[in-house]
Scaffold this motif. Sequence first.
Motif, PDB file in Angstrom:
ATOM      1  N   VAL A  14       0.851  -1.198   0.000  1.00 47.28           N
ATOM      2  CA  VAL A  14       0.000   0.000   0.000  1.00 47.28           C
ATOM      3  C   VAL A  14       0.884   1.245   0.000  1.00 47.28           C
ATOM      4  N   ALA A  15       1.955   1.218   0.781  1.00 49.72           N
ATOM      5  CA  ALA A  15       2.878   2.362   0.832  1.00 49.72           C
ATOM      6  C   ALA A  15       3.526   2.601  -0.530  1.00 49.72           C
ATOM      7  N   LYS A  73      -1.713   5.124  13.683  1.00 50.44           N
ATOM      8  CA  LYS A  73      -2.310   5.276  12.360  1.00 50.44           C
ATOM      9  C   LYS A  73      -1.166   5.293  11.351  1.00 50.44           C
ATOM     10  N   LEU A  74      -1.240   4.446  10.334  1.00 49.95           N
ATOM     11  CA  LEU A  74      -0.156   4.316   9.366  1.00 49.95           C
ATOM     12  C   LEU A  74      -0.387   5.098   8.076  1.00 49.95           C
ATOM     13  N   LYS A 123       4.363   8.183  11.428  1.00 49.18           N
ATOM     14  CA  LYS A 123       4.670   6.859  12.007  1.00 49.18           C
ATOM     15  C   LYS A 123       4.821   5.816  10.906  1.00 49.18           C
ATOM     16  N   GLY A 124       3.991   5.900   9.878  1.00 54.87           N
ATOM     17  CA  GLY A 124       4.110   4.987   8.751  1.00 54.87           C
ATOM     18  C   GLY A 124       5.443   5.144   8.040  1.00 54.87           C
ATOM     19  N   GLN A 125       5.874   6.380   7.867  1.00 55.30           N
ATOM     20  CA  GLN A 125       7.178   6.646   7.251  1.00 55.30           C
ATOM     21  C   GLN A 125       8.312   6.106   8.106  1.00 55.30           C
ATOM     22  N   GLU A 126       8.135   6.174   9.406  1.00 56.31           N
ATOM     23  CA  GLU A 126       9.155   5.690  10.342  1.00 56.31           C
ATOM     24  C   GLU A 126       9.279   4.163  10.289  1.00 56.31           C
ATOM     25  N   ILE A 127       8.155   3.483  10.117  1.00 57.97           N
ATOM     26  CA  ILE A 127       8.124   2.021  10.141  1.00 57.97           C
ATOM     27  C   ILE A 127       8.520   1.407   8.798  1.00 57.97           C
ATOM     28  N   LEU A 128       8.227   2.074   7.693  1.00 60.10           N
ATOM     29  CA  LEU A 128       8.433   1.508   6.353  1.00 60.10           C
ATOM     30  C   LEU A 128       9.839   0.952   6.105  1.00 60.10           C
ATOM     31  N   PRO A 129      10.932   1.653   6.442  1.00 57.67           N
ATOM     32  CA  PRO A 129      12.253   1.077   6.176  1.00 57.67           C
ATOM     33  C   PRO A 129      12.494  -0.266   6.884  1.00 57.67           C
ATOM     34  N   TYR A 130      11.941  -0.437   8.064  1.00 59.11           N
ATOM     35  CA  TYR A 130      12.104  -1.703   8.790  1.00 59.11           C
ATOM     36  C   TYR A 130      11.317  -2.812   8.137  1.00 59.11           C
ATOM     37  N   VAL A 131      10.139  -2.489   7.627  1.00 56.35           N
ATOM     38  CA  VAL A 131       9.304  -3.488   6.971  1.00 56.35           C
ATOM     39  C   VAL A 131       9.940  -3.925   5.654  1.00 56.35           C
ATOM     40  N   LYS A 132      10.533  -2.990   4.933  1.00 58.40           N
ATOM     41  CA  LYS A 132      11.176  -3.320   3.655  1.00 58.40           C
ATOM     42  C   LYS A 132      12.351  -4.282   3.841  1.00 58.40           C
TER      43      LYS A 132
END
Length: 70
Positions: A12-13, A46-47, A60-69
């Motif tokens: 989604v991102a 909220k992401l 927060k979504g921007q903060e989490i995205l690199p870890y998820v990738k």
Amino acid sequence: MNFKRLETFMWVAVLGNFRLTAEKMNTTQPSISARIVALEEELGVKLFERDNSPVSLTSKGQEILPYVKK
């Protein structure tokens, strides 16, 4: 932490659209929405900002995205 929810978050991102993510993941848009809601509830944040098309990440979504990738 559910891998499918994290994968859904990443797509989604990247795609900026729940419908396109559903097509990419061979599922339905309501399923994608449910996964994102469940992930947001699990993390307590909220992401996505859903008011716009394409949807955009919250801070927060921007903060989490690199870890998820990874």
